[in-house]
Write a protein that holds these residues in place. Structure first.
Motif, short mmCIF file in Angstrom:
data_model
loop_
_atom_site.label_atom_id
_atom_site.label_comp_id
_atom_site.label_asym_id
_atom_site.label_seq_id
_atom_site.Cartn_x
_atom_site.Cartn_y
_atom_site.Cartn_z
N ALA A 1 0.82 -1.21 0.00
CA ALA A 1 0.00 0.00 0.00
C ALA A 1 0.85 1.26 0.00
CB ALA A 1 -0.93 0.01 1.21
N ASP A 2 2.09 1.19 0.51
CA ASP A 2 2.96 2.35 0.57
C ASP A 2 3.80 2.51 -0.69
OD1 ASP A 2 2.07 2.86 3.10
OD2 ASP A 2 3.72 1.82 4.08
N THR A 3 3.73 1.56 -1.63
CA THR A 3 4.56 1.59 -2.82
C THR A 3 3.99 2.56 -3.84
OG1 THR A 3 5.08 -0.73 -2.48
CG2 THR A 3 5.55 0.17 -4.65
N PRO A 4 4.79 3.51 -4.33
CA PRO A 4 4.30 4.36 -5.40
C PRO A 4 3.97 3.52 -6.62
CG PRO A 4 6.29 5.29 -4.44
CD PRO A 4 6.11 3.92 -3.86
N ARG A 5 2.87 3.82 -7.29
CA ARG A 5 2.38 2.98 -8.36
C ARG A 5 3.00 3.32 -9.71
NH1 ARG A 5 -1.91 -0.53 -6.53
NH2 ARG A 5 -1.96 -0.05 -4.36
N HIS B 1 -12.55 8.66 9.59
CA HIS B 1 -12.39 8.03 8.28
C HIS B 1 -11.99 9.10 7.28
CE1 HIS B 1 -13.08 4.93 5.25
NE2 HIS B 1 -13.62 5.89 4.51
N ILE B 2 -10.90 8.87 6.54
CA ILE B 2 -10.36 9.85 5.59
C ILE B 2 -10.38 9.25 4.19
CG2 ILE B 2 -8.33 11.17 4.91
CD1 ILE B 2 -7.54 11.17 7.88
N VAL B 3 -10.89 10.04 3.23
CA VAL B 3 -10.91 9.64 1.82
C VAL B 3 -10.20 10.74 1.03
CG1 VAL B 3 -12.34 9.05 -0.17
CG2 VAL B 3 -13.12 8.46 2.13
N VAL B 4 -9.23 10.35 0.20
CA VAL B 4 -8.49 11.29 -0.65
C VAL B 4 -8.69 10.86 -2.09
CG1 VAL B 4 -6.21 12.20 -1.24
CG2 VAL B 4 -6.78 11.74 1.15
N GLU C 1 -8.04 5.55 1.17
CA GLU C 1 -8.86 5.61 2.38
C GLU C 1 -8.04 5.11 3.55
OE1 GLU C 1 -12.80 3.99 2.14
OE2 GLU C 1 -12.89 4.33 -0.02
N THR C 2 -8.25 5.75 4.71
CA THR C 2 -7.58 5.34 5.92
C THR C 2 -8.34 5.88 7.12
OG1 THR C 2 -5.43 5.22 7.02
CG2 THR C 2 -6.03 7.34 6.04
N LYS C 3 -7.88 5.52 8.31
CA LYS C 3 -8.45 6.06 9.55
C LYS C 3 -7.34 6.65 10.38
CE LYS C 3 -12.67 3.60 10.21
NZ LYS C 3 -13.58 3.22 11.25
N THR C 4 -7.69 7.62 11.21
CA THR C 4 -6.69 8.23 12.09
C THR C 4 -6.42 7.32 13.27
OG1 THR C 4 -8.40 9.44 13.29
CG2 THR C 4 -7.33 10.59 11.46
N ASN C 5 -5.23 7.47 13.85
CA ASN C 5 -4.87 6.71 15.05
C ASN C 5 -5.38 7.45 16.30
OD1 ASN C 5 -3.06 8.83 15.41
ND2 ASN C 5 -1.27 7.62 14.83
N ARG C 6 -4.97 7.01 17.48
CA ARG C 6 -5.43 7.65 18.72
C ARG C 6 -4.98 9.10 18.84
NH1 ARG C 6 -3.84 3.52 23.30
NH2 ARG C 6 -3.14 2.10 21.70
N LYS C 7 -3.90 9.43 18.17
CA LYS C 7 -3.38 10.80 18.20
C LYS C 7 -4.00 11.68 17.12
CE LYS C 7 1.02 9.34 20.11
NZ LYS C 7 2.48 9.26 19.89
N GLY C 8 -4.96 11.13 16.37
CA GLY C 8 -5.62 11.90 15.32
C GLY C 8 -4.78 12.07 14.07
N VAL C 9 -3.80 11.20 13.85
CA VAL C 9 -2.88 11.32 12.71
C VAL C 9 -3.08 10.15 11.75
CG1 VAL C 9 -0.45 11.38 12.03
CG2 VAL C 9 -1.18 12.54 14.12
N ALA C 10 -3.04 10.46 10.46
CA ALA C 10 -3.08 9.45 9.41
C ALA C 10 -2.02 9.82 8.37
CB ALA C 10 -4.45 9.37 8.77
N VAL C 11 -1.32 8.83 7.84
CA VAL C 11 -0.28 9.07 6.84
C VAL C 11 -0.61 8.24 5.60
CG1 VAL C 11 2.17 8.88 6.32
CG2 VAL C 11 1.44 9.46 8.64
N LEU C 12 -0.60 8.93 4.46
CA LEU C 12 -0.81 8.27 3.16
C LEU C 12 0.41 8.52 2.30
CD1 LEU C 12 -4.47 9.43 2.59
CD2 LEU C 12 -3.74 7.11 3.03
N VAL D 1 -10.13 16.09 -0.17
CA VAL D 1 -10.00 15.38 1.11
C VAL D 1 -11.35 15.42 1.80
CG1 VAL D 1 -8.87 15.35 3.35
CG2 VAL D 1 -7.58 16.02 1.33
N GLN D 2 -11.83 14.26 2.23
CA GLN D 2 -13.08 14.16 2.97
C GLN D 2 -12.79 13.44 4.28
OE1 GLN D 2 -16.13 11.69 1.20
NE2 GLN D 2 -17.75 12.79 2.27
#
Length: 141
Positions: free
Chosen positions: A34-38, A63-66, A83-94, A104-105
């Motif tokens: 999932a982290d590999t550039p396509r 829930h985050i949608v880009v 799509e991803t979800k934030t962790n307990r600290k409210g951070v998500a990395v894509l 961004v939604q």
């Protein structure tokens, strides 16, 4: 007997070809697919910080949608949304998002849905998103 000899020889040949291909592949790289550039285009690593607007507390499990804002001609193996979800600290990395305009939604329980357009222009981008509590309903009746 002769037929089984050909089968064994074919299996050994196929195994040696696969082993040679495996050695030719680079061993370093991202931890997951999932982290590999396509593609070979420039990509960005987007870090999103989601906080509550009134007290700046982190919002967990948002829930985050880009998505792309403009149509892009992508092959079937290309990702057009993340799509991803934030962790307990409210951070998500894509990682591996192509540079350019994106939408961004953010959806979180107990907060208004956030949606806006942003421009990714650098390899490392950080966005802080403030979610608001829902407003009280107003009725004319």
């Amino acid at each position: 007997m002769r037929r089984s000899t050909f089968i064994v020889a074919g299996v050994l040949l196929a195994a040696s070809i696969l082993a040679a291909q495996d050695k030719a592949l680079p061993k370093s790289g991202p931890a997951s697919a999932a982290d590999t550039p396509r593609n070979n285009d420039e990509t960005a690593r987007l870090t999103l910080q989601v906080v509550a607007g009134e007290d700046k507390q982190p919002v967990a499990d948002a829930h985050i949608v880009v998505r792309f804002t403009d149509e892009r001609m992508l092959r079937r193996d290309k990702t057009s949304s993340w799509e991803t979800k934030t962790n307990r600290k409210g951070v998500a990395v894509l990682a591996g998002i192509p540079l350019g305009p994106i939408k961004v939604q953010v959806i979180a329980k107990g907060y208004q849905t956030y949606g806006d357009e942003h421009e990714l222009s650098q390899p490392e981008e950080e966005l802080t998103i403030q979610l608001q509590r829902p407003q009280g309903q107003v009725s004319a009746y």
